[in-house]
Design a protein around this motif. Structure first.
Motif, PDB file in Angstrom:
ATOM      1  N   THR A 154      -0.605   3.447  -3.146  1.00 44.58           N
ATOM      2  CA  THR A 154      -2.027   3.775  -3.110  1.00 44.58           C
ATOM      3  C   THR A 154      -2.482   4.296  -1.757  1.00 44.58           C
ATOM      4  OG1 THR A 154      -2.606   1.526  -2.465  1.00 44.58           O
ATOM      5  CG2 THR A 154      -2.559   2.015  -4.826  1.00 44.58           C
TER       6      THR A 154
ATOM      7  N   CYS B 172       0.817  -1.218   0.000  1.00 45.52           N
ATOM      8  CA  CYS B 172       0.000   0.000   0.000  1.00 45.52           C
ATOM      9  C   CYS B 172       0.849   1.265   0.000  1.00 45.52           C
ATOM     10  CB  CYS B 172      -0.986  -0.014   1.164  1.00 45.52           C
ATOM     11  SG  CYS B 172      -0.254  -0.049   2.786  1.00 45.52           S
TER      12      CYS B 172
ATOM     13  N   SER C 174      -4.940  -1.445  -3.523  1.00 48.07           N
ATOM     14  CA  SER C 174      -3.801  -2.192  -4.067  1.00 48.07           C
ATOM     15  C   SER C 174      -4.212  -3.598  -4.471  1.00 48.07           C
ATOM     16  CB  SER C 174      -2.677  -2.278  -3.030  1.00 48.07           C
ATOM     17  OG  SER C 174      -2.193  -1.009  -2.712  1.00 48.07           O
TER      18      SER C 174
END
Length: 113
Positions: A24, A21, A30
């Protein structure tokens, strides 16, 4: 795409969630990106396999005759040994080889300016 040259592991690997992650800032986003890419890879592998096996297909009306073609067996073994599509997609995501975008974030950035 040559899947054999990928650095993706053949077996399941424990991953650090924070690495997934990083870009994002949301693990669910993700996972959604990886899942969509895995579907694309899976379809591509399936098409490749179908094309290669179609070359060796013999169309007989007799159900009793089963021919074991050595080339078909080798092709099948090759594709069985490849990493799964999810592992390939995860490796691509970690290596930043997947292009993705979030239209809602782009619209929010435009509205702020």
């Amino acid at each position: 795409m040559d899947y054999k040259k990928s650095k993706a592991p053949v077996n399941t690997v424990t991953r650090n969630i924070m690495d997934l992650c990083r870009d994002t800032e949301n693990i669910y986003e993700s996972v959604a990106i990886i899942a969509k890419r895995a579907n694309q890879i899976s379809l591509q592998i399936k098409d490749d396999l179908s094309k290669k096996l179609a070359e060796f297909a013999s169309y007989n009306d007799s159900l009793e005759e089963v021919f074991e073609n050595r080339e078909q067996i080798e092709i099948s073994r090759y594709y069985e040994k490849l990493p799964k599509a999810t592992l390939l997609a995860t490796q691509e995501f970690i290596e930043d080889k997947i292009y993705w975008r979030d239209p809602s974030r782009e619209n929010a950035a435009v509205e702020e300016n």
